[in-house]
Design a protein around this motif. Structure first.
Motif, short mmCIF file in Angstrom:
data_model
loop_
_atom_site.label_atom_id
_atom_site.label_comp_id
_atom_site.label_asym_id
_atom_site.label_seq_id
_atom_site.Cartn_x
_atom_site.Cartn_y
_atom_site.Cartn_z
N GLU A 1 57.49 62.46 -15.81
CA GLU A 1 58.33 63.55 -16.30
C GLU A 1 59.63 63.74 -15.52
O GLU A 1 60.55 64.37 -16.03
CB GLU A 1 57.52 64.85 -16.30
N MET A 2 59.70 63.20 -14.31
CA MET A 2 60.90 63.40 -13.49
C MET A 2 61.52 62.10 -13.01
O MET A 2 62.45 62.12 -12.22
CB MET A 2 60.56 64.27 -12.28
N ASP A 3 60.97 60.98 -13.47
CA ASP A 3 61.46 59.68 -13.04
C ASP A 3 61.41 59.54 -11.51
O ASP A 3 62.27 58.93 -10.89
CB ASP A 3 62.89 59.44 -13.55
N ASP A 4 60.38 60.13 -10.89
CA ASP A 4 60.19 60.11 -9.44
C ASP A 4 59.65 58.74 -9.02
O ASP A 4 58.59 58.33 -9.47
CB ASP A 4 59.20 61.22 -9.06
N ARG A 5 60.39 58.05 -8.17
CA ARG A 5 59.99 56.71 -7.71
C ARG A 5 60.04 56.61 -6.18
O ARG A 5 59.90 55.54 -5.63
CB ARG A 5 60.93 55.64 -8.29
N LEU A 6 60.25 57.72 -5.49
CA LEU A 6 60.51 57.71 -4.06
C LEU A 6 59.23 57.73 -3.21
O LEU A 6 58.36 58.57 -3.41
CB LEU A 6 61.38 58.91 -3.68
N ILE A 7 59.15 56.80 -2.28
CA ILE A 7 58.13 56.79 -1.23
C ILE A 7 58.83 57.21 0.05
O ILE A 7 59.87 56.62 0.40
CB ILE A 7 57.52 55.38 -1.03
N GLN A 8 58.33 58.22 0.74
CA GLN A 8 58.90 58.65 2.01
C GLN A 8 57.85 58.44 3.11
O GLN A 8 56.75 58.97 3.02
CB GLN A 8 59.33 60.12 1.98
N CYS A 9 58.22 57.66 4.12
CA CYS A 9 57.34 57.36 5.24
C CYS A 9 57.53 58.41 6.33
O CYS A 9 58.67 58.72 6.70
CB CYS A 9 57.67 55.98 5.81
#
Length: 149
Positions: free
Chosen positions: A123-131
């Motif tokens: 729904e938000m095009d969220d593709r971020l991985i945060q380490c």
């Protein structure tokens, strides 16, 4: 370690961000929308067993529990929890070594990561991985970059 996600509804509200200087550094302790969390931010510990919607950030020169040390964007496609776990492995690899100065296997520090949920992916095009790096010995002051811990 732990997969955590972000709330679609929270993201739609526009969220809130911290007071930042020209370089993007947090200037004072603040509770921000998780989508406002940025590379280099220092924060207090969260419960990493479920969805995370807020983060309590602090200036890195103040005591804190965690630091966002690396970000990676996943490729478009269908949501795949296994693929997200594999993408999260980047947090334990060269990105960790480059940041801390020693390999994760030789370090006393721990790592976990934030990743998209199926809902934020779709729904938000969220593709971020945060380490995120943390010191199990307790809060730190300053960055863990180059600490060789």
């Amino acid at each position: 370690m732990s997969l955590s996600g972000c709330s679609f509804i929270q993201g739609l509200t526009g969220g809130n961000d911290a007071n930042r200087d020209e370089q993007g550094n947090v200037q004072e302790q603040d509770n921000i929308d998780i989508f406002s969390l940025k590379l280099g931010d220092c924060k207090m510990a969260d419960d990493t067993t479920g969805e995370i919607m807020q983060a309590e950030v602090v200036p890195c020169d103040e005591p804190h529990d965690e630091e966002v040390f690396f970000e990676s964007k996943m490729a478009d496609g269908e949501y795949d929890e296994a693929a997200i776990e594999v993408a999260g492995e980047v947090c334990y690899g060269q990105s960790f070594t480059d940041f801390v100065g020693v390999a994760w296997d030789d370090s006393t520090l721990d790592v976990w990561y934030l990743s998209p949920t199926e809902q934020t992916w779709n729904e938000m095009d969220d593709r971020l991985i945060q380490c995120i790096v943390t010191d199990p010995a307790g809060p730190t002051t300053g960055t863990l970059k180059g600490s060789k811990k």
